[in-house]
Design an enzyme around this catalytic site. Structure first.
Site: not given
Length: 234
Positions: A9, A102
């Site tokens: 990532k 989130d």
């Protein structure tokens, strides 16, 4: 060298010069490391490329994400089983003193054995932290899944994650989002003032569960992920 398949990532190139985004990205590793649970993504390493850009090396999920499974269609029983796994995962996250902030289907991934894990803690808040980074996260979350208090800029505690879980449950059961709108402001208004949608008659038995998860006031929801798990289990 050991043949392990993993994912790297990296920070979006457009954001690499933004120190706030870089700090949030690097903080994600520390947050995930403090949780240590099978229902949370495993991070193997954190580091910088030769040109100084940060990266996280994390596990690969061959089972894809929950968003793809919702699009393919889920039975109500499968949705309930996934809900229980989400509740277990959130219990571990919250017990570690972290609020995700989130939670959405794209952040819920599946391993080969169909066990899920929550990932993407870039907007997460540590309950014992004082960093201003956590204060800015409330306006960066995905509007479709934001709690009423998050939309209003009020403190977002673990019960806000349970609201997002309710939005996900509705989506798993119906294939549709709880609210629709042309922009973030319209969606935020509905999260704060809109009526909780009614499930079709064939799913009416799930309405009491949905009503508690999507209650506008945090005190009217389940007060913990553990309480949610126990309610569903019994």
């Amino acid at each position: 060298e050991d043949g392990l398949q993993l994912v790297l990532k990296v920070l979006d190139p457009r954001l690499r010069r933004d120190e706030n985004f870089k700090a949030r990205f690097m903080r994600e590793y520390r947050i995930i490391q403090r949780i240590h649970d099978e229902n949370v993504v495993t991070i193997f390493d954190q580091g910088f490329t030769t040109d100084g850009q940060p990266y996280l090396a994390m596990e690969y999920f061959p089972g894809g994400d929950l968003q793809s499974r919702i699009r393919a269609g889920l039975t109500s029983m499968t949705a309930l089983k996934i809900l229980m796994q989400i509740a277990r995962a959130l219990d571990a996250v919250h017990t570690a003193g972290v609020v995700h902030r989130d939670l959405k289907p794209q952040n819920i991934m599946f391993r080969e054995n169909n066990r899920l894990a929550i990932l993407d803690f870039g907007l997460a808040r540590e309950l014992d932290a004082t960093s201003t980074l956590t204060q800015k996260g409330m306006v960066m979350a995905t509007p479709l899944y934001m709690s009423p208090e998050q939309c209003l800029g009020q403190p977002h505690d673990p019960r806000g994650d349970l609201y997002a879980t309710g939005v996900i449950l509705y989506e798993m059961l119906t294939g549709e989002t709880v609210y629709t709108g042309e922009n973030a402001s319209t969606l935020a208004f509905q999260h704060v003032h809109g009526a909780i949608p009614r499930l079709p008659k064939r799913l009416a038995g799930y309405q009491p569960l949905l009503d508690r998860l999507l209650a506008k006031r945090p005190e009217d929801r389940f007060q913990s992920a553990r309480e949610l798990f126990a309610y569903v289990a019994h």
